[in-house]
Design a protein around this motif. Structure first.
Motif, PDB file in Angstrom:
ATOM      1  N   LYS A 237      -5.517   6.555  -3.694  1.00 59.10           N
ATOM      2  CA  LYS A 237      -6.555   6.807  -2.705  1.00 59.10           C
ATOM      3  C   LYS A 237      -7.542   5.637  -2.692  1.00 59.10           C
ATOM      4  N   ASP A 238      -8.273   5.545  -1.586  1.00 56.02           N
ATOM      5  CA  ASP A 238      -9.311   4.527  -1.414  1.00 56.02           C
ATOM      6  C   ASP A 238      -8.749   3.113  -1.467  1.00 56.02           C
ATOM      7  N   THR A 239      -7.483   2.959  -1.083  1.00 57.76           N
ATOM      8  CA  THR A 239      -6.864   1.641  -0.937  1.00 57.76           C
ATOM      9  C   THR A 239      -6.112   1.628   0.389  1.00 57.76           C
ATOM     10  N   PRO A 240      -5.749   0.454   0.892  1.00 57.22           N
ATOM     11  CA  PRO A 240      -4.948   0.406   2.121  1.00 57.22           C
ATOM     12  C   PRO A 240      -3.554   1.024   1.954  1.00 57.22           C
ATOM     13  N   TYR A 241      -3.178   1.311   0.700  1.00 55.73           N
ATOM     14  CA  TYR A 241      -1.849   1.851   0.414  1.00 55.73           C
ATOM     15  C   TYR A 241      -1.870   3.366   0.212  1.00 55.73           C
ATOM     16  N   ALA A 242      -3.005   4.001   0.504  1.00 50.04           N
ATOM     17  CA  ALA A 242      -3.184   5.426   0.232  1.00 50.04           C
ATOM     18  C   ALA A 242      -2.093   6.259   0.888  1.00 50.04           C
ATOM     19  N   ASP A 243      -1.500   7.145   0.082  1.00 51.85           N
ATOM     20  CA  ASP A 243      -0.481   8.108   0.523  1.00 51.85           C
ATOM     21  C   ASP A 243       0.846   7.468   0.904  1.00 51.85           C
ATOM     22  N   GLY A 244       0.980   6.164   0.735  1.00 49.30           N
ATOM     23  CA  GLY A 244       2.276   5.538   0.959  1.00 49.30           C
ATOM     24  C   GLY A 244       3.251   5.918  -0.146  1.00 49.30           C
ATOM     25  N   VAL A 245       4.525   5.973   0.185  1.00 50.76           N
ATOM     26  CA  VAL A 245       5.573   6.327  -0.777  1.00 50.76           C
ATOM     27  C   VAL A 245       6.368   5.060  -1.066  1.00 50.76           C
ATOM     28  N   PHE A 246       6.203   4.497  -2.258  1.00 54.16           N
ATOM     29  CA  PHE A 246       6.784   3.209  -2.594  1.00 54.16           C
ATOM     30  C   PHE A 246       7.915   3.383  -3.612  1.00 54.16           C
ATOM     31  N   LEU A 247       9.075   2.849  -3.265  1.00 55.46           N
ATOM     32  CA  LEU A 247      10.234   2.911  -4.150  1.00 55.46           C
ATOM     33  C   LEU A 247      10.370   1.620  -4.944  1.00 55.46           C
ATOM     34  N   LEU A 248      10.726   1.756  -6.219  1.00 54.55           N
ATOM     35  CA  LEU A 248      10.966   0.588  -7.063  1.00 54.55           C
ATOM     36  C   LEU A 248      12.305   0.739  -7.766  1.00 54.55           C
TER      37      LEU A 248
ATOM     38  N   ILE B   7      -0.298 -14.296   1.698  1.00 53.53           N
ATOM     39  CA  ILE B   7      -1.050 -13.039   1.670  1.00 53.53           C
ATOM     40  C   ILE B   7      -2.268 -13.166   0.749  1.00 53.53           C
ATOM     41  N   ALA B   8      -2.103 -13.900  -0.345  1.00 55.67           N
ATOM     42  CA  ALA B   8      -3.233 -14.105  -1.253  1.00 55.67           C
ATOM     43  C   ALA B   8      -4.382 -14.814  -0.551  1.00 55.67           C
ATOM     44  N   GLN B   9      -4.057 -15.797   0.269  1.00 55.56           N
ATOM     45  CA  GLN B   9      -5.090 -16.525   0.992  1.00 55.56           C
ATOM     46  C   GLN B   9      -5.810 -15.622   1.993  1.00 55.56           C
ATOM     47  N   ILE B  10      -5.050 -14.780   2.676  1.00 53.79           N
ATOM     48  CA  ILE B  10      -5.665 -13.836   3.613  1.00 53.79           C
ATOM     49  C   ILE B  10      -6.576 -12.866   2.864  1.00 53.79           C
ATOM     50  N   TYR B  11      -6.121 -12.424   1.680  1.00 54.47           N
ATOM     51  CA  TYR B  11      -6.930 -11.505   0.873  1.00 54.47           C
ATOM     52  C   TYR B  11      -8.274 -12.150   0.530  1.00 54.47           C
ATOM     53  N   LYS B  12      -8.264 -13.425   0.186  1.00 55.34           N
ATOM     54  CA  LYS B  12      -9.487 -14.097  -0.262  1.00 55.34           C
ATOM     55  C   LYS B  12     -10.395 -14.508   0.891  1.00 55.34           C
ATOM     56  N   THR B  13      -9.849 -14.766   2.049  1.00 58.15           N
ATOM     57  CA  THR B  13     -10.646 -15.312   3.152  1.00 58.15           C
ATOM     58  C   THR B  13     -10.832 -14.360   4.327  1.00 58.15           C
ATOM     59  N   GLN B  14      -9.926 -13.376   4.476  1.00 62.21           N
ATOM     60  CA  GLN B  14     -10.005 -12.441   5.601  1.00 62.21           C
ATOM     61  C   GLN B  14      -9.709 -11.024   5.092  1.00 62.21           C
ATOM     62  N   ARG B  15     -10.623 -10.513   4.289  1.00 65.09           N
ATOM     63  CA  ARG B  15     -10.352  -9.247   3.605  1.00 65.09           C
ATOM     64  C   ARG B  15     -10.133  -8.090   4.584  1.00 65.09           C
ATOM     65  N   ILE B  16     -10.884  -8.039   5.669  1.00 63.99           N
ATOM     66  CA  ILE B  16     -10.707  -6.961   6.651  1.00 63.99           C
ATOM     67  C   ILE B  16      -9.317  -7.022   7.260  1.00 63.99           C
ATOM     68  N   GLN B  17      -8.868  -8.241   7.589  1.00 65.27           N
ATOM     69  CA  GLN B  17      -7.530  -8.419   8.158  1.00 65.27           C
ATOM     70  C   GLN B  17      -6.461  -8.036   7.142  1.00 65.27           C
ATOM     71  N   TYR B  18      -6.688  -8.400   5.884  1.00 69.66           N
ATOM     72  CA  TYR B  18      -5.743  -8.036   4.818  1.00 69.66           C
ATOM     73  C   TYR B  18      -5.590  -6.516   4.732  1.00 69.66           C
ATOM     74  N   ASP B  19      -6.705  -5.804   4.722  1.00 71.53           N
ATOM     75  CA  ASP B  19      -6.654  -4.346   4.618  1.00 71.53           C
ATOM     76  C   ASP B  19      -5.918  -3.735   5.808  1.00 71.53           C
ATOM     77  N   GLU B  20      -6.164  -4.272   7.003  1.00 64.26           N
ATOM     78  CA  GLU B  20      -5.490  -3.753   8.192  1.00 64.26           C
ATOM     79  C   GLU B  20      -3.983  -3.988   8.104  1.00 64.26           C
ATOM     80  N   ASN B  21      -3.597  -5.183   7.669  1.00 63.92           N
ATOM     81  CA  ASN B  21      -2.168  -5.485   7.541  1.00 63.92           C
ATOM     82  C   ASN B  21      -1.498  -4.575   6.503  1.00 63.92           C
TER      83      ASN B  21
END
Length: 227
Positions: free
Chosen positions: A98-109, A177-191
């Motif tokens: 919760k409280d992340t852009p990945y909330a409720d996603g089902v991730f397989l590993l 993606i790391a660069q987007i995270y550091k420079t465009q955090r809102i865009q990173y969260d949306e993606n």
């Protein structure tokens, strides 16, 4: 034999397997952990026709079986592991925190353990596409820096789970993606949210029984679950 449930194999089968691998019945009685662990694994693979016990008395397989049983006891909510086709091949589900852009996603590993486990780290790969600086486009996760022989799979998955909330953009696998995270955090969260909504769903094919797990985690309505 068809009348038995795969989760409840007949006593004579388990006894025959133990004898075939030279495990003395007195030793089993003396060491309840070994006995319980192996019976758990046999129950888990009963309906899958696997031949997983041929090297059952080696140090590596004993460690893997212990690790697997430990995970069933010491698991955390929103995560589950299962054997797939051998003791060395596991599959895991992680529910995005919760409280992340990945909330409720089902991730397989997919987790592939080395024949030298635990001296060598396992290979971990997301089967679900994840928008994250520490996960490659092919789904690979670098665990070498986190791994040590005393680390359990449970602890390793906790480290991976924590990266959903706290990415490490200064030590990336995906530099873009790391660069987007550091420079465009809102865009990173949306993606990240878009990828989670598009790819991290119950429509993915898995070796794990989705329905009970996801229902227990209140992640999706039962009507949306795969069979």
């Amino acid at each position: 034999m068809d009348s038995f449930s795969w989760s409840n194999p007949p006593q004579e089968l388990t006894d025959r397997i133990f004898r075939r691998n030279s495990i003395n019945s007195k030793d089993l009685a003396r060491c309840s952990l070994v006995c319980t662990t192996w019976r758990l694994v046999i129950a888990d693979i009963w309906g899958k026709n696997f031949s997983l016990l041929r090297t059952a008395n080696t140090g590596v397989t004993r460690r893997i079986v212990w690790d697997y049983k430990n995970f069933q006891i010491e698991t955390f909510k929103g995560c589950k592991v299962e054997l797939v086709d051998s003791l060395f091949h596991w599959e895991a589900i992680i529910i995005g925190p919760k409280d992340t852009p990945y909330a409720d996603g089902v991730f397989l590993l997919k987790i592939c353990l080395s024949e030298n486990h635990s001296l060598q780290p396992p290979k971990v790969k997301f089967l679900t596409k994840v928008y994250h600086p520490n996960i490659s486009r092919a789904g690979r996760v670098c665990v070498e820096k986190s791994w040590c022989p005393s680390l359990t799979i449970y602890q390793l998955l906790l480290v991976i789970y924590a990266r959903f909330s706290n990415p490490e953009p200064d030590d990336p696998i995906n530099c873009e993606i790391a660069q987007i995270y550091k420079t465009q955090r809102i865009q990173y969260d949306e993606n990240a949210r878009d990828w989670t909504k598009k790819y991290a769903t119950a429509s993915q094919k898995s070796a794990i029984d989705w329905s009970r797990f996801l229902k227990n985690n209140k992640n999706l309505e039962p009507t949306k679950l795969v069979d």
